[in-house]
Design a protein around this motif. Structure first.
Motif, PDB file in Angstrom:
ATOM      1  N   ILE A   1       0.836  -1.202   0.000  1.00  0.00           N
ATOM      2  CA  ILE A   1       0.000   0.000   0.000  1.00  0.00           C
ATOM      3  C   ILE A   1       0.873   1.255   0.000  1.00  0.00           C
ATOM      4  O   ILE A   1       0.643   2.195  -0.772  1.00  0.00           O
ATOM      5  CB  ILE A   1      -0.969  -0.007   1.199  1.00  0.00           C
ATOM      6  N   LEU A   2       1.890   1.270   0.851  1.00  0.00           N
ATOM      7  CA  LEU A   2       2.764   2.445   0.906  1.00  0.00           C
ATOM      8  C   LEU A   2       3.524   2.633  -0.396  1.00  0.00           C
ATOM      9  O   LEU A   2       3.717   3.771  -0.854  1.00  0.00           O
ATOM     10  CB  LEU A   2       3.740   2.317   2.079  1.00  0.00           C
ATOM     11  N   THR A   3       3.936   1.537  -1.008  1.00  0.00           N
ATOM     12  CA  THR A   3       4.641   1.641  -2.292  1.00  0.00           C
ATOM     13  C   THR A   3       3.726   2.206  -3.365  1.00  0.00           C
ATOM     14  O   THR A   3       4.121   3.097  -4.125  1.00  0.00           O
ATOM     15  CB  THR A   3       5.163   0.254  -2.721  1.00  0.00           C
ATOM     16  N   SER A   4       2.485   1.702  -3.414  1.00  0.00           N
ATOM     17  CA  SER A   4       1.567   2.207  -4.442  1.00  0.00           C
ATOM     18  C   SER A   4       1.223   3.674  -4.202  1.00  0.00           C
ATOM     19  O   SER A   4       1.108   4.448  -5.158  1.00  0.00           O
ATOM     20  CB  SER A   4       0.295   1.357  -4.489  1.00  0.00           C
ATOM     21  N   LEU A   5       1.084   4.072  -2.946  1.00  0.00           N
ATOM     22  CA  LEU A   5       0.803   5.480  -2.655  1.00  0.00           C
ATOM     23  C   LEU A   5       1.979   6.363  -3.035  1.00  0.00           C
ATOM     24  O   LEU A   5       1.793   7.456  -3.591  1.00  0.00           O
ATOM     25  CB  LEU A   5       0.469   5.658  -1.176  1.00  0.00           C
ATOM     26  N   SER A   6       3.188   5.906  -2.747  1.00  0.00           N
ATOM     27  CA  SER A   6       4.342   6.737  -3.083  1.00  0.00           C
ATOM     28  C   SER A   6       4.520   6.836  -4.596  1.00  0.00           C
ATOM     29  O   SER A   6       4.858   7.897  -5.121  1.00  0.00           O
ATOM     30  CB  SER A   6       5.617   6.191  -2.429  1.00  0.00           C
ATOM     31  N   ILE A   7       4.276   5.731  -5.310  1.00  0.00           N
ATOM     32  CA  ILE A   7       4.367   5.779  -6.771  1.00  0.00           C
ATOM     33  C   ILE A   7       3.282   6.701  -7.334  1.00  0.00           C
ATOM     34  O   ILE A   7       3.540   7.491  -8.248  1.00  0.00           O
ATOM     35  CB  ILE A   7       4.262   4.354  -7.366  1.00  0.00           C
ATOM     36  N   GLY A   8       2.084   6.636  -6.772  1.00  0.00           N
ATOM     37  CA  GLY A   8       1.004   7.530  -7.190  1.00  0.00           C
ATOM     38  C   GLY A   8       1.343   8.979  -6.913  1.00  0.00           C
ATOM     39  O   GLY A   8       1.080   9.864  -7.730  1.00  0.00           O
ATOM     40  N   GLY A   9       1.957   9.231  -5.748  1.00  0.00           N
ATOM     41  CA  GLY A   9       2.362  10.594  -5.407  1.00  0.00           C
ATOM     42  C   GLY A   9       3.422  11.115  -6.346  1.00  0.00           C
ATOM     43  O   GLY A   9       3.370  12.263  -6.799  1.00  0.00           O
ATOM     44  N   ILE A  10       4.389  10.272  -6.660  1.00  0.00           N
ATOM     45  CA  ILE A  10       5.445  10.677  -7.599  1.00  0.00           C
ATOM     46  C   ILE A  10       4.852  10.941  -8.974  1.00  0.00           C
ATOM     47  O   ILE A  10       5.216  11.911  -9.649  1.00  0.00           O
ATOM     48  CB  ILE A  10       6.548   9.594  -7.653  1.00  0.00           C
ATOM     49  N   GLY A  11       3.915  10.089  -9.389  1.00  0.00           N
ATOM     50  CA  GLY A  11       3.254  10.288 -10.680  1.00  0.00           C
ATOM     51  C   GLY A  11       2.494  11.595 -10.728  1.00  0.00           C
ATOM     52  O   GLY A  11       2.529  12.314 -11.737  1.00  0.00           O
ATOM     53  N   THR A  12       1.830  11.924  -9.631  1.00  0.00           N
ATOM     54  CA  THR A  12       1.080  13.185  -9.569  1.00  0.00           C
ATOM     55  C   THR A  12       2.017  14.383  -9.676  1.00  0.00           C
ATOM     56  O   THR A  12       1.722  15.358 -10.378  1.00  0.00           O
ATOM     57  CB  THR A  12       0.284  13.265  -8.248  1.00  0.00           C
ATOM     58  N   VAL A  13       3.145  14.326  -9.004  1.00  0.00           N
ATOM     59  CA  VAL A  13       4.120  15.420  -9.072  1.00  0.00           C
ATOM     60  C   VAL A  13       4.662  15.557 -10.500  1.00  0.00           C
ATOM     61  O   VAL A  13       4.805  16.670 -11.020  1.00  0.00           O
ATOM     62  CB  VAL A  13       5.270  15.182  -8.065  1.00  0.00           C
TER      63      VAL A  13
END
Length: 83
Positions: free
Chosen positions: A47-59
């Motif tokens: 979950i944390l990995t997917s959230l961080s990847i999503g956050g990086i994608g958003t940036v």
């Protein structure tokens, strides 16, 4: 198993080569209560990995949009108004 010859009567005694060790696996309910279940750890990491990847994608998307907006403004020649 190991066979040992004890006397001339050929009486044998067997013993295991590897002694049996007690099981050290804990009860899964203990894992869940204490919060260190292997399943919980794997799920939390996923979950944390997917959230961080999503956050990086958003940036990245935000920076790309900003660049697309600013570059045409910076590249276009400035127009001066004549009186």
């Amino acid at each position: 198993m190991k066979t040992v010859l004890l006397n001339a009567n050929q009486t044998t005694q067997t013993s295991p080569l590897i002694p049996a060790s007690p099981t050290s696996v804990e009860n899964p309910s203990t894992w869940m209560r204490d919060g260190y279940s292997p399943t919980e750890i794997i799920l939390a990491a996923a979950i944390l990995t997917s959230l961080s990847i999503g956050g990086i994608g958003t940036v990245i998307v935000a920076i790309t949009g900003l660049v697309k907006t600013l570059v045409p403004v910076m590249v276009s020649p400035t127009k001066e108004k004549k009186k």
